[in-house]
Design an enzyme around this catalytic site. Structure first.
Site, PDB file in Angstrom:
ATOM      1  N   TYR A   1      38.922  -5.148  30.364  1.00 21.60           N
ATOM      2  CA  TYR A   1      38.131  -4.819  29.180  1.00 21.60           C
ATOM      3  C   TYR A   1      39.056  -5.017  27.980  1.00 21.60           C
ATOM      4  O   TYR A   1      40.076  -4.339  27.868  1.00 21.60           O
ATOM      5  CB  TYR A   1      37.696  -3.356  29.201  1.00 21.60           C
ATOM      6  CG  TYR A   1      36.641  -3.006  30.240  1.00 21.60           C
ATOM      7  CD1 TYR A   1      36.979  -2.749  31.569  1.00 21.60           C
ATOM      8  CD2 TYR A   1      35.305  -2.887  29.880  1.00 21.60           C
ATOM      9  CE1 TYR A   1      36.019  -2.403  32.506  1.00 21.60           C
ATOM     10  CE2 TYR A   1      34.330  -2.535  30.817  1.00 21.60           C
ATOM     11  CZ  TYR A   1      34.692  -2.302  32.118  1.00 21.60           C
ATOM     12  OH  TYR A   1      33.735  -1.954  33.045  1.00 21.60           O
TER      13      TYR A   1
ATOM     14  N   LYS B   1      27.378   2.253  33.717  1.00 21.51           N
ATOM     15  CA  LYS B   1      26.704   3.464  34.199  1.00 21.51           C
ATOM     16  C   LYS B   1      25.207   3.287  34.476  1.00 21.51           C
ATOM     17  O   LYS B   1      24.617   4.113  35.185  1.00 21.51           O
ATOM     18  CB  LYS B   1      26.846   4.598  33.152  1.00 21.51           C
ATOM     19  CG  LYS B   1      28.244   5.116  32.961  1.00 21.51           C
ATOM     20  CD  LYS B   1      28.560   6.151  34.020  1.00 21.51           C
ATOM     21  CE  LYS B   1      30.028   6.321  34.269  1.00 21.51           C
ATOM     22  NZ  LYS B   1      30.590   5.496  35.322  1.00 21.51           N
TER      23      LYS B   1
ATOM     24  N   TYR C   1      34.671   6.950  34.846  1.00 30.79           N
ATOM     25  CA  TYR C   1      34.400   5.566  35.238  1.00 30.79           C
ATOM     26  C   TYR C   1      33.995   5.478  36.712  1.00 30.79           C
ATOM     27  O   TYR C   1      33.022   4.807  37.054  1.00 30.79           O
ATOM     28  CB  TYR C   1      35.627   4.683  34.964  1.00 30.79           C
ATOM     29  CG  TYR C   1      35.317   3.212  35.077  1.00 30.79           C
ATOM     30  CD1 TYR C   1      34.934   2.464  33.959  1.00 30.79           C
ATOM     31  CD2 TYR C   1      35.375   2.552  36.306  1.00 30.79           C
ATOM     32  CE1 TYR C   1      34.618   1.115  34.065  1.00 30.79           C
ATOM     33  CE2 TYR C   1      35.059   1.201  36.424  1.00 30.79           C
ATOM     34  CZ  TYR C   1      34.695   0.492  35.303  1.00 30.79           C
ATOM     35  OH  TYR C   1      34.368  -0.838  35.407  1.00 30.79           O
TER      36      TYR C   1
ATOM     37  N   HIS D   1      38.437  -2.468  43.911  1.00 30.58           N
ATOM     38  CA  HIS D   1      39.651  -2.520  43.095  1.00 30.58           C
ATOM     39  C   HIS D   1      40.248  -1.132  42.956  1.00 30.58           C
ATOM     40  O   HIS D   1      39.528  -0.141  42.888  1.00 30.58           O
ATOM     41  CB  HIS D   1      39.332  -3.052  41.693  1.00 30.58           C
ATOM     42  CG  HIS D   1      38.777  -4.451  41.697  1.00 30.58           C
ATOM     43  ND1 HIS D   1      38.155  -4.999  40.597  1.00 30.58           N
ATOM     44  CD2 HIS D   1      38.757  -5.411  42.651  1.00 30.58           C
ATOM     45  CE1 HIS D   1      37.772  -6.235  40.876  1.00 30.58           C
ATOM     46  NE2 HIS D   1      38.121  -6.498  42.123  1.00 30.58           N
TER      47      HIS D   1
ATOM     48  N   PRO E   1      26.235  -1.177  28.290  1.00 37.38           N
ATOM     49  CA  PRO E   1      26.811  -1.459  29.609  1.00 37.38           C
ATOM     50  C   PRO E   1      28.325  -1.240  29.743  1.00 37.38           C
ATOM     51  O   PRO E   1      28.853  -1.301  30.849  1.00 37.38           O
ATOM     52  CB  PRO E   1      26.466  -2.934  29.828  1.00 37.38           C
ATOM     53  CG  PRO E   1      26.242  -3.487  28.466  1.00 37.38           C
ATOM     54  CD  PRO E   1      25.719  -2.377  27.633  1.00 37.38           C
TER      55      PRO E   1
HETATM   56  P1  FAD Z   1      14.756  -1.570  36.167  1.00 40.52           P
HETATM   57  O1  FAD Z   1      15.867  -2.152  36.960  1.00 40.52           O
HETATM   58  O2  FAD Z   1      14.474  -2.133  34.830  1.00 40.52           O
HETATM   59  O3  FAD Z   1      13.457  -1.671  37.072  1.00 40.52           O
HETATM   60  C1  FAD Z   1      12.165  -1.416  36.563  1.00 40.52           C
HETATM   61  C2  FAD Z   1      11.136  -2.171  37.383  1.00 40.52           C
HETATM   62  O4  FAD Z   1       9.838  -1.808  36.899  1.00 40.52           O
HETATM   63  C3  FAD Z   1      11.255  -3.677  37.235  1.00 40.52           C
HETATM   64  O5  FAD Z   1      11.326  -4.290  38.504  1.00 40.52           O
HETATM   65  C4  FAD Z   1      10.003  -4.068  36.443  1.00 40.52           C
HETATM   66  O6  FAD Z   1       9.487  -5.334  36.851  1.00 40.52           O
HETATM   67  C5  FAD Z   1       9.044  -2.951  36.798  1.00 40.52           C
HETATM   68  N1  FAD Z   1       8.018  -2.704  35.763  1.00 40.52           N
HETATM   69  C6  FAD Z   1       8.199  -2.628  34.417  1.00 40.52           C
HETATM   70  N2  FAD Z   1       7.039  -2.373  33.811  1.00 40.52           N
HETATM   71  C7  FAD Z   1       6.093  -2.285  34.779  1.00 40.52           C
HETATM   72  C8  FAD Z   1       4.696  -2.056  34.794  1.00 40.52           C
HETATM   73  N3  FAD Z   1       4.026  -1.828  33.658  1.00 40.52           N
HETATM   74  N4  FAD Z   1       4.055  -2.054  35.965  1.00 40.52           N
HETATM   75  C9  FAD Z   1       4.706  -2.252  37.113  1.00 40.52           C
HETATM   76  N5  FAD Z   1       6.043  -2.489  37.178  1.00 40.52           N
HETATM   77  C10 FAD Z   1       6.720  -2.501  36.025  1.00 40.52           C
HETATM   78  N6  FAD Z   1      23.923  -1.893  33.519  1.00 40.52           N
HETATM   79  C11 FAD Z   1      25.214  -1.905  33.791  1.00 40.52           C
HETATM   80  O7  FAD Z   1      25.735  -0.871  34.205  1.00 40.52           O
HETATM   81  N7  FAD Z   1      25.960  -3.062  33.599  1.00 40.52           N
HETATM   82  C12 FAD Z   1      25.368  -4.238  33.158  1.00 40.52           C
HETATM   83  O8  FAD Z   1      26.024  -5.262  33.012  1.00 40.52           O
HETATM   84  C13 FAD Z   1      24.008  -4.237  32.874  1.00 40.52           C
HETATM   85  N8  FAD Z   1      23.378  -5.361  32.440  1.00 40.52           N
HETATM   86  C14 FAD Z   1      22.033  -5.314  32.148  1.00 40.52           C
HETATM   87  C15 FAD Z   1      21.358  -6.453  31.702  1.00 40.52           C
HETATM   88  C16 FAD Z   1      19.990  -6.412  31.393  1.00 40.52           C
HETATM   89  C17 FAD Z   1      19.271  -7.662  30.898  1.00 40.52           C
HETATM   90  C18 FAD Z   1      19.280  -5.189  31.538  1.00 40.52           C
HETATM   91  C19 FAD Z   1      17.795  -5.114  31.199  1.00 40.52           C
HETATM   92  C20 FAD Z   1      19.953  -4.076  32.021  1.00 40.52           C
HETATM   93  C21 FAD Z   1      21.325  -4.123  32.321  1.00 40.52           C
HETATM   94  N9  FAD Z   1      22.014  -2.999  32.812  1.00 40.52           N
HETATM   95  C22 FAD Z   1      23.317  -3.025  33.075  1.00 40.52           C
HETATM   96  C23 FAD Z   1      21.362  -1.766  33.084  1.00 40.52           C
HETATM   97  C24 FAD Z   1      20.928  -1.633  34.537  1.00 40.52           C
HETATM   98  O9  FAD Z   1      20.642  -2.882  35.073  1.00 40.52           O
HETATM   99  C25 FAD Z   1      19.739  -0.700  34.513  1.00 40.52           C
HETATM  100  O10 FAD Z   1      20.205   0.566  34.046  1.00 40.52           O
HETATM  101  C26 FAD Z   1      19.023  -0.539  35.845  1.00 40.52           C
HETATM  102  O11 FAD Z   1      18.385  -1.742  36.208  1.00 40.52           O
HETATM  103  C27 FAD Z   1      17.992   0.583  35.741  1.00 40.52           C
HETATM  104  O12 FAD Z   1      17.215   0.634  36.897  1.00 40.52           O
HETATM  105  P2  FAD Z   1      15.702   1.091  36.836  1.00 40.52           P
HETATM  106  O13 FAD Z   1      15.232   1.097  38.246  1.00 40.52           O
HETATM  107  O14 FAD Z   1      15.597   2.331  36.044  1.00 40.52           O
HETATM  108  O15 FAD Z   1      14.941  -0.005  35.968  1.00 40.52           O
HETATM  109  C1  DHB Z   2      29.991  -5.646  34.886  1.00 45.77           C
HETATM  110  C2  DHB Z   2      29.099  -5.109  33.987  1.00 45.77           C
HETATM  111  C3  DHB Z   2      29.490  -4.027  33.226  1.00 45.77           C
HETATM  112  O1  DHB Z   2      28.625  -3.481  32.360  1.00 45.77           O
HETATM  113  C4  DHB Z   2      30.768  -3.483  33.344  1.00 45.77           C
HETATM  114  O2  DHB Z   2      31.112  -2.435  32.565  1.00 45.77           O
HETATM  115  C5  DHB Z   2      31.625  -4.019  34.261  1.00 45.77           C
HETATM  116  C6  DHB Z   2      31.239  -5.101  35.033  1.00 45.77           C
HETATM  117  C7  DHB Z   2      29.557  -6.818  35.698  1.00 45.77           C
HETATM  118  O3  DHB Z   2      28.438  -7.292  35.493  1.00 45.77           O
HETATM  119  O4  DHB Z   2      30.343  -7.285  36.523  1.00 45.77           O
END
Ligand code: FAD
Ligand code: DHB
Length: 397
Positions: A207, A302, A390, A77, A298
């Site tokens: 938004y 970021k 952004y 976009h 969220p």
């Molecule tokens: P994670 O993606 O959480 O990965 C961590 C991994 O470690 C997982 O696969 C887990 O199974 C594993 N793990 C945990 N504990 C253990 C253990 N003890 N032993 C072995 N493995 C383990 N961000 C946005 O920007 N927009 C969004 O809409 C958004 N929605 C979200 C919705 C949810 C429900 C959540 C939880 C997060 C959301 N986020 C969103 C944030 C974004 O998804 C995270 O910032 C991102 O996933 C971070 O990546 P990560 O690799 O640090 O952690």
């Molecule tokens: C989506 C999630 C977000 O947190 C955002 O700021 C924009 C889009 C999404 O899941 O599409």
């Protein structure tokens, strides 16, 4: 029984965005690594989370040869819309940032691409579905991670030069970072997210700030849409039958001459919103990355991008150690990451407070948020500041 021992250079806990990018980057430089994750591959590939990639994350995927499907299937976009007072205002982020786009490509698709690339190159081992993960000897020369492949399985040992804690906000690795200070803010609201079978209703993300609360219109594909409404931080999805969700979305996103396209809702979830930072991300030979070290609400899109940035900085530190035996980058890991993290925390807090209805705020404070929206949609300087945050600041160094 003597536990079986796996030896590697870097032990990675967690196969989310931080762990998988780190593994991929290390493997390309011939640095051996093993990932342990408590979830199954299917769970990892199917969990619905973030949606928006920053421009440099897109560029990194392409530079690593991981971007082919993203370039075919993602939605690109020019900008986003901010809505308040029932009017929609387009911010042309591409024009404001000199060509950077908003890329909508869901997190689980990024993870699928990384796992597929991992399969293709035989890039080290990933052990899914492990339990009882525990870290030992983190200040010694050879730290160890113990784990079990199943509940009644034998304890196994993963021995490495370094341990990367990429285990998300609920993982245990952060607890081993001694001397850390934790900064936190809980917001008195959450997001109810839905996936819907329907064509897009609008050509870009919307938004919206509304008297009934925040709403976000996003997309996934030509046939699946993602939408969110502000809800209570611990609300149950059972309290949101489809008709209630549609009513709220229709009202909060209403603007003259436009109609929301509805369809079958096939997924609903609630997340609470919080900001969190650990001001130390390393201790001995343990380094934490991504949600293990920080959380953003969220609204600024970021979270995923910050996790990938940490992985790149950690990779650069480890690569320097293995290539020429120097530790400057690894020693500076926390400081390098924190500069970016606090900027993202500020932006995510700003977007969240500006766009949500906080029942604890008085009418003055609420008018200030309206003034902020007025400013950012009518001043090129303010819009440019929002735009560059952004689409994502470039990586340092
Ligand atoms: P994670 O993606 O959480 O990965 C961590 C991994 O470690 C997982 O696969 C887990 O199974 C594993 N793990 C945990 N504990 C253990 C253990 N003890 N032993 C072995 N493995 C383990 N961000 C946005 O920007 N927009 C969004 O809409 C958004 N929605 C979200 C919705 C949810 C429900 C959540 C939880 C997060 C959301 N986020 C969103 C944030 C974004 O998804 C995270 O910032 C991102 O996933 C971070 O990546 P990560 O690799 O640090 O952690
Ligand atoms: C989506 C999630 C977000 O947190 C955002 O700021 C924009 C889009 C999404 O899941 O599409």
């Amino acid at each position: 029984m003597i536990p079986s021992v796996i030896r590697t250079q870097v032990a990675i806990i967690g196969a989310g965005p931080a762990g998988l990018f780190l593994s991929h980057l290390l493997h390309r430089q011939g640095i051996a690594n093993v990932i342990l994750d408590s979830r199954s591959r299917e769970q990892i590939e199917q969990t619905i989370r973030a949606g928006v990639l920053e421009q440099w994350t897109v560029d990194l995927m392409n530079d690593l040869g991981l971007g082919a499907r993203m370039m075919r299937e993602a939605h690109f976009h020019r900008g986003i819309s901010l809505q308040y007072g029932h009017e929609r205002h387009h911010l042309d982020l591409e024009e404001l940032t000199g060509g950077k786009k908003v890329t909508v490509y869901p997190q689980h698709e990024v993870l699928r691409d990384l796992l597929e690339a991992h399969d293709a190159v035989g890039g080290g081992q990933i052990v899914f579905g492990v339990g009882d993960v525990a870290l030992h000897g983190l200040t010694s020369a050879r730290p160890r991670v113990t784990f079990r492949r199943s509940e009644d399985g034998l304890e196994e040992v993963l021995e490495a030069d370094f341990v990367a804690g990429c285990d998300g906000s609920q993982g245990g690795s952060r607890q081993h970072i001694e001397g850390r200070t934790e900064y936190q803010k809980l917001y008195p609201f959450g997001w109810l997210g839905i996936l819907v079978e329907a064509p897009p209703s609008y050509h870009e993300l919307v938004y919206a700030r509304h008297e009934r609360g925040f709403a976000l219109l996003s997309t996934r594909s030509d046939t699946v849409q993602r939408m969110y409404i502000q809800c209570g931080p611990t609300d149950d999805v059972a309290d949101y039958p489809d008709e209630r969700v549609w009513r709220e979305l229709r009202v909060r996103l209403a603007t003259g001459g436009w109609q929301l396209t509805e369809g079958r809702i096939f997924q609903k979830n609630v997340v609470g919103l919080r900001s969190f930072v650990s001001d130390r991300m390393q201790h001995g030979r343990l380094f934490i990355a991504g949600d293990a070290a920080h959380i953003v609400p969220p609204t600024g899109a970021k979270g995923l991008n910050l996790a990938v940035a940490d992985a790149v900085y950690l990779y650069r530190g480890l690569e320097q150690v293995y290539r020429c035996g120097r530790r400057e980058r690894l020693d500076a890991y926390t400081d390098t990451c924190l500069r970016r993290i606090w900027r993202a925390e500020r932006f995510s807090w700003y977007m969240t407070t500006m766009l949500h209805l906080n029942p604890g705020e008085n009418p003055f404070e609420q008018r200030i948020h309206m003034a902020d929206l007025e400013y950012v949609t009518h001043s090129r300087a303010a819009a440019t500041a929002l735009a560059e945050n952004y689409v994502g600041l470039p990586l340092e160094g």
